[in-house]
Write a protein that holds these residues in place. Sequence first.
Motif, mmCIF file in Angstrom:
data_model
loop_
_atom_site.group_PDB
_atom_site.id
_atom_site.type_symbol
_atom_site.label_atom_id
_atom_site.label_comp_id
_atom_site.label_asym_id
_atom_site.label_seq_id
_atom_site.Cartn_x
_atom_site.Cartn_y
_atom_site.Cartn_z
ATOM 1 N N VAL A 50 56.903 -62.310 -27.524
ATOM 2 C CA VAL A 50 57.509 -61.268 -26.701
ATOM 3 C C VAL A 50 59.027 -61.319 -26.827
ATOM 4 C CG1 VAL A 50 57.834 -60.451 -24.325
ATOM 5 C CG2 VAL A 50 55.593 -61.271 -25.066
ATOM 6 N N ASP A 51 59.632 -60.139 -26.969
ATOM 7 C CA ASP A 51 61.093 -60.040 -26.950
ATOM 8 C C ASP A 51 61.481 -58.998 -25.911
ATOM 9 O OD1 ASP A 51 63.781 -60.319 -27.507
ATOM 10 O OD2 ASP A 51 63.746 -58.922 -29.189
ATOM 11 N N PRO A 78 59.257 -54.420 -17.651
ATOM 12 C CA PRO A 78 60.553 -54.126 -18.271
ATOM 13 C C PRO A 78 60.393 -53.821 -19.761
ATOM 14 C CG PRO A 78 60.310 -56.474 -17.943
ATOM 15 C CD PRO A 78 59.151 -55.843 -17.256
ATOM 16 N N GLU A 79 61.362 -53.110 -20.306
ATOM 17 C CA GLU A 79 61.231 -52.647 -21.674
ATOM 18 C C GLU A 79 61.473 -53.783 -22.679
ATOM 19 O OE1 GLU A 79 63.677 -49.220 -22.273
ATOM 20 O OE2 GLU A 79 62.453 -47.969 -20.953
ATOM 21 N N GLY A 80 60.759 -53.695 -23.780
ATOM 22 C CA GLY A 80 60.884 -54.703 -24.817
ATOM 23 C C GLY A 80 59.812 -54.526 -25.870
ATOM 24 N N HIS A 81 59.558 -55.581 -26.616
ATOM 25 C CA HIS A 81 58.636 -55.494 -27.750
ATOM 26 C C HIS A 81 57.728 -56.715 -27.819
ATOM 27 C CE1 HIS A 81 61.948 -52.772 -28.779
ATOM 28 N NE2 HIS A 81 61.044 -52.101 -29.466
ATOM 29 N N LEU A 82 56.519 -56.468 -28.274
ATOM 30 C CA LEU A 82 55.559 -57.505 -28.610
ATOM 31 C C LEU A 82 55.479 -57.524 -30.131
ATOM 32 C CD1 LEU A 82 53.413 -59.533 -27.517
ATOM 33 C CD2 LEU A 82 51.734 -57.675 -27.768
ATOM 34 N N ILE A 83 55.830 -58.654 -30.739
ATOM 35 C CA ILE A 83 56.043 -58.720 -32.187
ATOM 36 C C ILE A 83 55.127 -59.762 -32.811
ATOM 37 C CG2 ILE A 83 57.775 -59.086 -33.997
ATOM 38 C CD1 ILE A 83 59.932 -58.482 -31.881
ATOM 39 N N PRO A 115 65.847 -58.851 -34.784
ATOM 40 C CA PRO A 115 65.616 -58.436 -33.395
ATOM 41 C C PRO A 115 66.866 -57.846 -32.757
ATOM 42 C CG PRO A 115 65.814 -60.826 -33.522
ATOM 43 C CD PRO A 115 65.818 -60.320 -34.932
ATOM 44 N N ARG A 116 66.662 -56.919 -31.841
ATOM 45 C CA ARG A 116 67.735 -56.328 -31.023
ATOM 46 C C ARG A 116 68.876 -55.774 -31.874
ATOM 47 N NH1 ARG A 116 67.932 -60.572 -25.866
ATOM 48 N NH2 ARG A 116 65.675 -60.915 -25.803
ATOM 49 N N ALA A 117 68.512 -55.154 -32.980
ATOM 50 C CA ALA A 117 69.521 -54.638 -33.905
ATOM 51 C C ALA A 117 70.156 -53.344 -33.408
ATOM 52 C CB ALA A 117 68.900 -54.410 -35.283
ATOM 53 N N LEU A 118 69.463 -52.623 -32.519
ATOM 54 C CA LEU A 118 69.971 -51.358 -31.992
ATOM 55 C C LEU A 118 69.969 -51.405 -30.473
ATOM 56 C CD1 LEU A 118 70.838 -48.377 -32.604
ATOM 57 C CD2 LEU A 118 68.414 -47.772 -32.386
ATOM 58 N N TYR A 119 71.104 -51.081 -29.879
ATOM 59 C CA TYR A 119 71.259 -51.053 -28.422
ATOM 60 C C TYR A 119 70.880 -52.398 -27.777
ATOM 61 C CZ TYR A 119 71.097 -46.007 -29.403
ATOM 62 O OH TYR A 119 71.308 -44.746 -29.918
ATOM 63 N N GLU A 120 70.945 -53.478 -28.542
ATOM 64 C CA GLU A 120 70.577 -54.812 -28.054
ATOM 65 C C GLU A 120 69.157 -54.821 -27.486
ATOM 66 O OE1 GLU A 120 73.601 -56.097 -25.341
ATOM 67 O OE2 GLU A 120 75.112 -56.316 -26.924
ATOM 68 N N MET A 121 68.313 -53.961 -28.056
ATOM 69 C CA MET A 121 66.937 -53.821 -27.594
ATOM 70 C C MET A 121 65.953 -53.691 -28.756
ATOM 71 S SD MET A 121 64.473 -53.350 -25.330
ATOM 72 C CE MET A 121 65.277 -53.071 -23.759
ATOM 73 N N PHE A 122 66.198 -52.730 -29.653
ATOM 74 C CA PHE A 122 65.209 -52.364 -30.664
ATOM 75 C C PHE A 122 65.411 -53.158 -31.953
ATOM 76 C CE2 PHE A 122 65.913 -48.758 -27.894
ATOM 77 C CZ PHE A 122 64.615 -48.385 -27.551
ATOM 78 N N PRO A 123 64.345 -53.738 -32.504
ATOM 79 C CA PRO A 123 64.482 -54.482 -33.755
ATOM 80 C C PRO A 123 64.611 -53.547 -34.951
ATOM 81 C CG PRO A 123 62.184 -54.421 -33.101
ATOM 82 C CD PRO A 123 62.962 -53.776 -31.982
ATOM 83 N N LYS A 124 65.272 -54.034 -35.974
ATOM 84 C CA LYS A 124 65.402 -53.286 -37.223
ATOM 85 C C LYS A 124 64.008 -52.980 -37.754
ATOM 86 C CE LYS A 124 67.877 -53.595 -41.647
ATOM 87 N NZ LYS A 124 68.729 -54.481 -42.494
ATOM 88 N N TRP A 139 60.975 -42.740 -36.253
ATOM 89 C CA TRP A 139 62.308 -43.028 -35.735
ATOM 90 C C TRP A 139 62.908 -44.117 -36.605
ATOM 91 C CZ3 TRP A 139 65.451 -41.027 -31.913
ATOM 92 C CH2 TRP A 139 64.886 -40.025 -31.117
ATOM 93 N N CYS A 140 64.076 -43.869 -37.152
ATOM 94 C CA CYS A 140 64.747 -44.810 -38.035
ATOM 95 C C CYS A 140 65.622 -45.754 -37.207
ATOM 96 C CB CYS A 140 65.595 -44.071 -39.059
ATOM 97 S SG CYS A 140 64.639 -42.950 -40.122
ATOM 98 N N ILE A 141 65.305 -47.043 -37.268
ATOM 99 C CA ILE A 141 66.026 -48.039 -36.489
ATOM 100 C C ILE A 141 66.657 -49.039 -37.456
ATOM 101 C CG2 ILE A 141 65.871 -49.745 -34.636
ATOM 102 C CD1 ILE A 141 63.314 -48.338 -33.692
ATOM 103 N N GLU A 142 67.863 -48.749 -37.905
ATOM 104 C CA GLU A 142 68.577 -49.561 -38.884
ATOM 105 C C GLU A 142 67.841 -49.655 -40.223
ATOM 106 O OE1 GLU A 142 71.580 -50.417 -38.413
ATOM 107 O OE2 GLU A 142 71.858 -50.409 -36.243
ATOM 108 N N GLU A 143 66.764 -48.913 -40.382
ATOM 109 C CA GLU A 143 66.078 -48.700 -41.654
ATOM 110 C C GLU A 143 65.923 -47.200 -41.828
ATOM 111 O OE1 GLU A 143 65.618 -50.980 -43.747
ATOM 112 O OE2 GLU A 143 65.005 -52.860 -42.800
#
Length: 242
Positions: A50-51, A78-83, A115-124, A139-143
């Motif tokens: 979890v991040d 709370p918002e985040g990601h399961l990786i 991890p947290r490459a965009l808005y200190e939240m979304f991973p690349k 949605w393109c997130i640093e890729e």
Amino acid sequence: MNKLSLLVILAAGFLSFTGLAQWENLFIASSLQAQSKSLFNGKDLTGWHVDVPQMDNNSKVKNPFIVRNGLLVSLGKPEGHLITDASFQNYRLELEYRFAAKSGNCGALVHVSTPRALYEMFPKSIEVQMMHQNAGDFWCIEEDITVPDMEKRRGPKENWGVNGDKLRRIPNLTDGSEKPLGQWNALTIECLDNSVKVWVNQDLVNYGFNATARQGQIALQAEGAEVEFRKVLLTPITTLSN
């Protein structure tokens, strides 16, 4: 050899060839099935981590990813990601999901790395949107990734980008493929070399190529709405280069 004998031999040969082809197809299907692996064991979050930024310095913040009644659940907040702990390349990912109570936002991310490459939240990564009535958007997130009719679908080229206020969204080809709220949807994502294809309930809704990443982890989002997952199945795709 008379004509009748010749016909019998030809018929036997045809049946043998047909039978061989059927067995070969069955073998291939069985092999693929044997290679398929559920990324969710139905009991706990083994194989994932979890991040969630809010959990960094506050032990009272609850993990938004839980297992409930054999389902993997993103509570949304709370918002985040399961990786996934592991990284993958050349595969087909099959998800079955539904919004548990009300419609909202969520996503499945492929080619996840930093991890947290965009808005200190979304991973690349490249996100495959699951937001209700927008399932299948990229949605393109640093890729980045390219689609046909790029300017028509993404907007003016000078505004494209992979971060900040750039045009990062690439809308899908149809918003009519989702089932009514509360019903299960099938989302299939095929990552092969530098291409990504997306199906929603068997409808091809997006296709991109020239992706800037070809491998990485897989992530599921907590992004405001509660979402249940009952299937998270990964099948490797063998290519000639493997």
